[in-house]
Design an enzyme around this catalytic site. Structure first.
Site, short mmCIF file in Angstrom:
data_model
loop_
_atom_site.label_atom_id
_atom_site.label_comp_id
_atom_site.label_asym_id
_atom_site.label_seq_id
_atom_site.Cartn_x
_atom_site.Cartn_y
_atom_site.Cartn_z
N LYS A 118 34.26 38.18 28.63
CA LYS A 118 34.75 37.56 29.87
C LYS A 118 35.42 36.16 29.43
O LYS A 118 35.34 35.75 28.26
CB LYS A 118 33.46 37.00 30.71
CG LYS A 118 34.11 36.75 32.18
CD LYS A 118 33.68 37.95 33.00
CE LYS A 118 34.55 38.00 34.53
NZ LYS A 118 34.01 39.33 34.87
N ASP A 158 39.73 38.86 37.73
CA ASP A 158 38.24 38.60 38.20
C ASP A 158 38.80 37.58 39.42
O ASP A 158 39.91 37.67 39.84
CB ASP A 158 37.40 37.93 37.31
CG ASP A 158 35.96 37.79 37.71
OD1 ASP A 158 35.21 38.84 37.62
OD2 ASP A 158 35.76 36.75 38.25
N GLY A 230 33.95 36.79 51.62
CA GLY A 230 35.00 37.04 51.04
C GLY A 230 36.15 37.95 51.54
O GLY A 230 35.67 38.57 52.61
N PHE A 231 37.33 37.83 51.25
CA PHE A 231 38.42 38.76 51.79
C PHE A 231 39.21 39.11 50.59
O PHE A 231 40.42 39.32 50.69
CB PHE A 231 39.06 38.06 53.05
CG PHE A 231 39.68 36.75 52.61
CD1 PHE A 231 40.90 36.83 52.21
CD2 PHE A 231 39.00 35.55 52.90
CE1 PHE A 231 41.73 35.49 51.94
CE2 PHE A 231 39.73 34.34 52.74
CZ PHE A 231 41.02 34.23 52.21
N GLY A 232 38.76 39.04 49.33
CA GLY A 232 39.70 39.32 48.41
C GLY A 232 39.57 40.55 48.00
O GLY A 232 39.37 41.64 48.69
N ASN A 233 39.95 41.12 46.57
CA ASN A 233 40.29 42.34 46.26
C ASN A 233 38.80 43.32 46.53
O ASN A 233 38.97 44.38 46.70
CB ASN A 233 40.53 42.45 44.67
CG ASN A 233 40.34 43.89 44.21
OD1 ASN A 233 39.58 44.05 43.41
ND2 ASN A 233 41.50 44.57 44.23
N VAL A 234 37.69 42.73 46.15
CA VAL A 234 36.32 43.34 46.09
C VAL A 234 35.96 43.68 47.56
O VAL A 234 35.92 44.75 47.87
CB VAL A 234 35.39 42.55 45.51
CG1 VAL A 234 34.07 43.12 45.73
CG2 VAL A 234 35.73 42.48 43.85
N ALA A 235 36.14 42.66 48.44
CA ALA A 235 35.80 42.95 49.87
C ALA A 235 37.07 44.13 50.39
O ALA A 235 36.55 44.81 51.40
CB ALA A 235 35.85 41.79 50.73
N TRP A 236 38.17 43.86 50.14
CA TRP A 236 39.22 44.71 50.72
C TRP A 236 38.84 46.01 50.35
O TRP A 236 38.85 47.18 51.19
CB TRP A 236 40.60 44.42 49.98
CG TRP A 236 41.90 45.23 50.13
CD1 TRP A 236 42.47 45.46 51.24
CD2 TRP A 236 42.26 46.27 49.21
NE1 TRP A 236 43.24 46.40 51.11
CE2 TRP A 236 43.27 47.11 49.74
CE3 TRP A 236 41.94 46.26 47.90
CZ2 TRP A 236 43.81 48.06 49.05
CZ3 TRP A 236 42.51 47.62 47.20
CH2 TRP A 236 43.35 48.07 47.74
O1 2IT Z 1 33.28 41.61 36.72
C1 2IT Z 1 34.17 42.57 36.49
O2 2IT Z 1 33.56 43.58 35.88
C2 2IT Z 1 35.28 42.40 36.62
N1 2IT Z 1 35.83 41.56 36.66
C3 2IT Z 1 36.42 43.45 36.13
C4 2IT Z 1 36.36 43.61 34.67
C5 2IT Z 1 37.36 44.53 33.96
O3 2IT Z 1 37.47 44.51 32.82
O4 2IT Z 1 37.76 45.64 34.76
#
Ligand code: 2IT
Length: 440
Positions: A118, A158, A230-236
């Site tokens: 990370k 992320d 949230g309203f980012g990529n994940v929530a979308w």
């Molecule tokens: O927390 C995660 O798994 C991510 N942000 C995606 C990591 C990735 O390498 O696609």
């Protein structure tokens, strides 16, 4: 844990994530003396290495700006380091170590050859211009590029890092590395190495997992009221799939408050989430301004204040506290699935687990990194798979993860502890690989 606390005092998030895993694996660890003999836990909890570097760039007013950048290369027993980059003002070593540690087990659960890592920076994208974002991304990669690569370490997005940032970082990486079509970074756009479905993957995967939890209880997703934060990529992505499954997303939130959407989010509103994210204003109130009849904004409130059947934290670590868990339970929540990494505080998890099925982020959100793994495969093949092919593979991976969580998390009475199941399944694959590869 005592040794670790003494060695890394104040690294709150890191210690929290290690504690959860160690508690889950205690039994299997103690049953296998080979793990103890090879000091698997002592080796797992410390990253292979951490790069920490200064990132200097010039803002639009000509002022010099200085940030701190990091890449934590945690564990490579299963493959090259893999994990996202987080750009957020609160980023520090503890946060990235917790995220990297979680990533080891999550990547293991995907059954793909991915190690854990990370990175990120204490850079705040809020209110920055496009040109500023580009200069920052370029300066970040200028420092990091020698330590990443498709067979070495492959970052992705992320919090605070989406397709645009990946584009700027990949452009600079290619210029420096003279390497032109690889998986050195994933989350690229389609057309220059990106995979179809990667943008949707974390949210889609999460809903595939949640659907299995619901099915396990003889129920269906149809009409289920879902609160997302949230309203980012994940929530979308989650909202998109939830709508397709016939569920109703009745809340999204932001740092400024919550938008309650009584009749459920529509396709048009989901599309608007992308506009809100691109504006970098970071205000969920913008949804209510655009759709005043459908969405009601309340300042300072969390998504967990809205009555729902399924609660899915999709924003940041520790965003769901014990009092939020109690409020959700009081309002009749039936399932809670973390989609953000470590979205719930330990006391919230304890309260929820007593009453409802609860699933951890490292299982529920693994579809994101899994599809990054599929992107690397496509890059290595110099080929693009169709959306259907990628989605089918993603769906299978999530089903397999769900089955592993049940297999390792079911006790003698038949109760499922998804946290335990995910941690044990993820740990065993890594630990066995470390044993096989010797003391290194
Ligand atoms: O927390 C995660 O798994 C991510 N942000 C995606 C990591 C990735 O390498 O696609």
């Amino acid at each position: 844990m005592k040794n670790l606390e003494a060695k890394h005092p104040g690294e709150k998030e890191y210690l929290q994530s290690v504690q959860e895993v160690l508690e889950s694996i205690e039994e299997v660890y103690n049953e296998n003396p080979k793990y103890e003999a090879a000091k698997i836990v002592e080796r797992l909890v410390e990253p292979d290495r951490i790069f920490k570097f200064r990132v200097v760039w010039v803002d639009d007013n000509g002022n010099t700006q200085v940030n701190l950048g990091y890449r934590v290369q945690y564990n490579a027993a299963l493959g090259a380091y893999k994990g996202g980059l987080r750009f957020h003002p609160a980023v520090n070593e503890s946060m990235l170590k917790f995220l990297g540690f979680e990533q080891i087990f999550k990547n293991s659960l995907t059954m793909l050859p991915l190690g854990g890592g990370k990175g990120g920076a204490d850079f705040d994208p809020t209110g920055k211009s496009d040109a500023e974002i580009m200069r920052f991304c370029q300066a970040f990669v200028y420092e990091l590029w020698r330590n990443i690569g498709p067979d070495q370490d492959s970052p992705a997005g992320d919090v605070g890092v989406g397709g645009r940032e990946i584009g700027y970082m990949y452009g600079m990486y290619k210029k420096l590395a003279r390497e032109h079509s690889t998986g050195a970074l994933t989350g690229k756009s389609f057309g220059w190495g990106g995979s179809l479905i990667r943008p949707e993957a974390t949210g889609f995967g999460a809903m595939y997992y949640v659907e299995r939890m619901v099915k396990q209880n003889g129920d269906t997703m149809k009409g289920k009221k879902i609160a997302l934060s949230g309203f980012g990529n994940v929530a979308w992505g989650a909202a998109t799939k939830a709508l397709e499954m016939g569920a109703k997303v009745i809340a999204i939130s932001g740092p400024d408050g919550v938008c309650e959407i009584k009749n459920g989010i529509t396709k048009e509103m989901i599309d608007y989430m992308l506009v809100m994210r691109d504006s970098r204003r970071n205000k969920v109130e913008d949804m209510a301004t655009k759709f005043p009849k459908a969405a009601k904004f309340t300042a300072g409130k969390k998504a967990w204040s809205v009555k729902c059947d399924i609660a899915c934290p999709c924003a940041f670590q520790n965003e769901l506290a014990e009092e939020d868990a109690k409020e959700l339970l009081k309002n009749g929540v039936q399932y809670v699935a973390e989609v953000s990494n470590m979205g719930c505080q330990p006391k919230a998890i304890a309260a929820l687990q007593k009453k409802v099925p609860f699933a951890p982020g490292k299982a529920v959100n693994a579809g994101g990194v899994a599809t990054s793994g599929l992107e690397i495969c496509q890059n290595a093949e110099h080929r693009n798979w169709t959306a259907e092919e990628v989605d089918e593979k993603l769906h299978k991976i999530m089903n397999d993860i769900y089955d592993m969580c049940v297999k390792y998390g079911t006790d003698k009475k038949g109760n499922i502890n998804y946290v335990k199941g995910a941690n044990i399944a993820g740990f065993m694959r890594v630990a066995d690989a470390m044993l096989a590869q010797g003391i290194i």
